[in-house]
Scaffold this motif. Structure first.
Motif, mmCIF file in Angstrom:
data_model
loop_
_atom_site.group_PDB
_atom_site.id
_atom_site.type_symbol
_atom_site.label_atom_id
_atom_site.label_comp_id
_atom_site.label_asym_id
_atom_site.label_seq_id
_atom_site.Cartn_x
_atom_site.Cartn_y
_atom_site.Cartn_z
ATOM 1 N N LEU A 198 8.213 41.051 66.629
ATOM 2 C CA LEU A 198 8.280 41.369 68.055
ATOM 3 C C LEU A 198 9.548 40.757 68.622
ATOM 4 O O LEU A 198 9.825 39.576 68.380
ATOM 5 C CB LEU A 198 7.066 40.818 68.803
ATOM 6 C CG LEU A 198 5.766 41.628 68.811
ATOM 7 C CD1 LEU A 198 5.198 41.750 67.414
ATOM 8 C CD2 LEU A 198 4.734 40.999 69.741
ATOM 9 N N GLU A 199 10.314 41.539 69.369
ATOM 10 C CA GLU A 199 11.576 41.067 69.943
ATOM 11 C C GLU A 199 11.458 41.026 71.472
ATOM 12 O O GLU A 199 10.953 41.965 72.090
ATOM 13 C CB GLU A 199 12.717 42.005 69.556
ATOM 14 C CG GLU A 199 12.910 42.172 68.054
ATOM 15 C CD GLU A 199 13.950 41.222 67.501
ATOM 16 O OE1 GLU A 199 14.462 40.384 68.280
ATOM 17 O OE2 GLU A 199 14.251 41.320 66.302
ATOM 18 N N TYR A 200 11.960 39.932 72.079
ATOM 19 C CA TYR A 200 11.927 39.802 73.532
ATOM 20 C C TYR A 200 13.267 39.303 74.038
ATOM 21 O O TYR A 200 13.914 38.458 73.408
ATOM 22 C CB TYR A 200 10.841 38.827 73.979
ATOM 23 C CG TYR A 200 9.432 39.274 73.667
ATOM 24 C CD1 TYR A 200 8.739 40.093 74.545
ATOM 25 C CD2 TYR A 200 8.812 38.880 72.482
ATOM 26 C CE1 TYR A 200 7.441 40.515 74.259
ATOM 27 C CE2 TYR A 200 7.512 39.292 72.187
ATOM 28 C CZ TYR A 200 6.843 40.113 73.076
ATOM 29 O OH TYR A 200 5.574 40.542 72.788
ATOM 30 N N ARG A 201 13.651 39.803 75.193
ATOM 31 C CA ARG A 201 14.816 39.292 75.908
ATOM 32 C C ARG A 201 14.282 38.420 77.031
ATOM 33 O O ARG A 201 13.562 38.887 77.913
ATOM 34 C CB ARG A 201 15.647 40.454 76.451
ATOM 35 C CG ARG A 201 16.916 40.034 77.186
ATOM 36 C CD ARG A 201 17.732 41.268 77.584
ATOM 37 N NE ARG A 201 18.930 40.903 78.355
ATOM 38 C CZ ARG A 201 18.958 40.802 79.668
ATOM 39 N NH1 ARG A 201 17.856 41.053 80.391
ATOM 40 N NH2 ARG A 201 20.078 40.469 80.292
ATOM 41 N N ALA A 202 14.606 37.134 77.008
ATOM 42 C CA ALA A 202 14.020 36.167 77.933
ATOM 43 C C ALA A 202 14.211 36.574 79.389
ATOM 44 O O ALA A 202 13.311 36.397 80.221
ATOM 45 C CB ALA A 202 14.610 34.784 77.692
ATOM 46 N N GLU A 203 15.369 37.125 79.707
ATOM 47 C CA GLU A 203 15.667 37.487 81.093
ATOM 48 C C GLU A 203 14.749 38.582 81.630
ATOM 49 O O GLU A 203 14.613 38.746 82.855
ATOM 50 C CB GLU A 203 17.126 37.947 81.207
ATOM 51 C CG GLU A 203 18.155 36.845 81.064
ATOM 52 C CD GLU A 203 18.434 36.457 79.614
ATOM 53 O OE1 GLU A 203 19.246 35.548 79.403
ATOM 54 O OE2 GLU A 203 17.840 37.080 78.692
ATOM 55 N N ASP A 204 14.099 39.316 80.731
ATOM 56 C CA ASP A 204 13.205 40.400 81.154
ATOM 57 C C ASP A 204 11.787 39.912 81.451
ATOM 58 O O ASP A 204 10.965 40.665 81.982
ATOM 59 C CB ASP A 204 13.129 41.483 80.071
ATOM 60 C CG ASP A 204 14.451 42.196 79.853
ATOM 61 O OD1 ASP A 204 15.268 42.225 80.799
ATOM 62 O OD2 ASP A 204 14.666 42.726 78.743
#
Length: 418
Positions: free
Chosen positions: A263-269
């Protein structure tokens, strides 16, 4: 092919190469027995024919669920805990020093690479320092007490990679709730969750504890962080070229390891979220819940009762008062946390804002020692479960949130973001 973090830990304990699905016997480095399970553990230990624990120094007994006693039978569990410790020569006995999962790492019982079992589902917490830790039942625990070993099936691994900088109002609790919401309550059943990425690298050990703690809410066997220099400092281990440090530095998942899922996440989102009644994986942005009136706020538990959690709430509450008719209960995770919060002025800020400060314990999280609610009431809580009946009647509505969201909601008298 490389290895995941959980494979490396089990390999070191079992003394041989392992792959997901293998059944192996591990040597146990530490066990945690909590008061609520002690009567069952001691009874089963005797029933199985054991008379002596395999290593008293590797056994930790912690009274936290039932202290201070709120029901007459609670004192029985306390007495059995103390009697068993005396009988077996167990010196690691904590009589109301705090919550078991806080104490196990705070007091130095768990180190990177350890294999640890506890009679509580949130034993996954110690993955914050790179240990394989998971909850078991009292029969398995009785077996370990007699033999020092337990068989396990090597889990597959889900890699959760988070990169970037978290928004100021987003905490580790928001991150793990988002992950649980995406995976679902059974999405990681008997799997290891391995947290990676530069967002994770920037987190404090306390923040990592919140995430490892709640890995079980997606069904995970463990929730692991690769140990780093912060881990070494927290655990009191020199970060040098010693044999121990070399081993610890190798405790990280390999890029070419076989991951079941990533699972990949962009912290700013990421945004502030709540788990809404009555499932932990029913996760919604706080912005969609604005305006829901709140009767009570609970700041505490093995998920979010640490110093940084109390300080985050105090920053929001400083010089202000909680909304009229809102009950605000604060339960530090340990005596050490309580004392540190006293010394740096955090407790004073919370008290002046209108908080009720309780003794360090599991407290309201397990619906025992104060603050239970009644039909139709709404509570915003920083603990790990919002199941029906957990904090009072089965008509209490429990919203799980971060300390910042909880504090902001206490001020507003309704669910809002910080």
């Amino acid at each position: 092919m490389g290895h995941t973090l959980i494979e490396k830990i089990i390999r070191a304990s079992a003394g041989r190469e392992v792959r997901p699905g293998d059944i192996v016997t591990v040597n146990v480095d530490r066990v945690m027995l909590d008061d609520i399970m002690m009567p069952f553990i001691v009874s089963k230990f005797s029933e199985m024919g054991f008379t002596k624990v395999w290593d008293p120094e590797k056994v930790v007994i912690i009274c936290d669920h039932l202290v201070p006693a709120s029901q007459i039978d609670d004192t029985r569990a306390y007495k059995i805990s103390c009697d068993f410790a005396e009988e077996q020569g167990i010196n690691n006995l904590h009589r109301s020093d705090g919550i078991c999962h806080q104490l196990m790492t705070e007091a130095g019982y768990v180190k990177p690479g350890d294999v640890v079992f506890g009679t509580d589902s949130h034993t996954t917490t110690y993955g914050c320092v790179g240990a394989f830790s998971t909850g078991i039942g009292y029969t398995e625990m009785a077996g370990i007490l007699g033999t020092g070993q337990l068989w396990v099936r090597v889990p597959e691994t889900i890699r959760v990679r988070i990169n970037g900088t978290l928004p100021a109002n987003v905490m580790a609790k928001d991150v793990i709730l988002k992950v649980i919401g995406d995976l679902g309550a059974a999405g990681a059943t008997y799997k290891s969750i391995e947290f990676t990425g530069d967002t994770v690298d920037a987190m404090t050990v306390a923040s990592r504890m919140s995430m490892s703690n709640m890995a079980i809410e997606a069904g995970a066997k463990c929730g692991l962080f690769a140990p780093d220099e912060k881990t070494a400092e927290y655990c009191g281990i020199p970060w040098d070229d010693s044999e121990t440090a070399t081993f610890i530095k190798g405790l990280k998942g390999d890029d070419d390891a076989d991951y079941a899922q990533t699972l990949e996440y962009r912290a700013e989102d990421l945004v502030p979220v709540c788990a809404v009644p009555s499932n932990v994986d029913n996760v919604k942005p706080v912005s969609e819940l604005d305006g829901i009136a709140v009767d009570q706020v609970f700041l505490g538990s093995c998920t979010n009762g640490r110093l940084e959690d109390l300080m985050a709430a105090a920053e929001i509450l400083k010089g202000k008062k909680v909304a009229p008719f809102v009950r605000f209960i604060v339960t530090p995770a340990s005596r050490k946390v309580y004392l540190e919060a006293l010394r740096n002025g955090t407790i004073e800020i919370l008290l002046q804002a209108g908080a009720d400060i309780t003794h360090p314990s599991c407290g309201l999280c397990c619906g025992r020692t104060g603050g239970i609610l009644t039909d139709g009431e709404v509570v915003v809580a920083t603990n790990n479960r919002n199941f029906l009946g957990r904090m009072g009647t089965n008509k209490v509505q429990i919203y799980l949130a971060s300390p910042k969201t909880a504090a902001a909601s206490a001020l507003a008298g309704k669910i809002v973001s910080a």
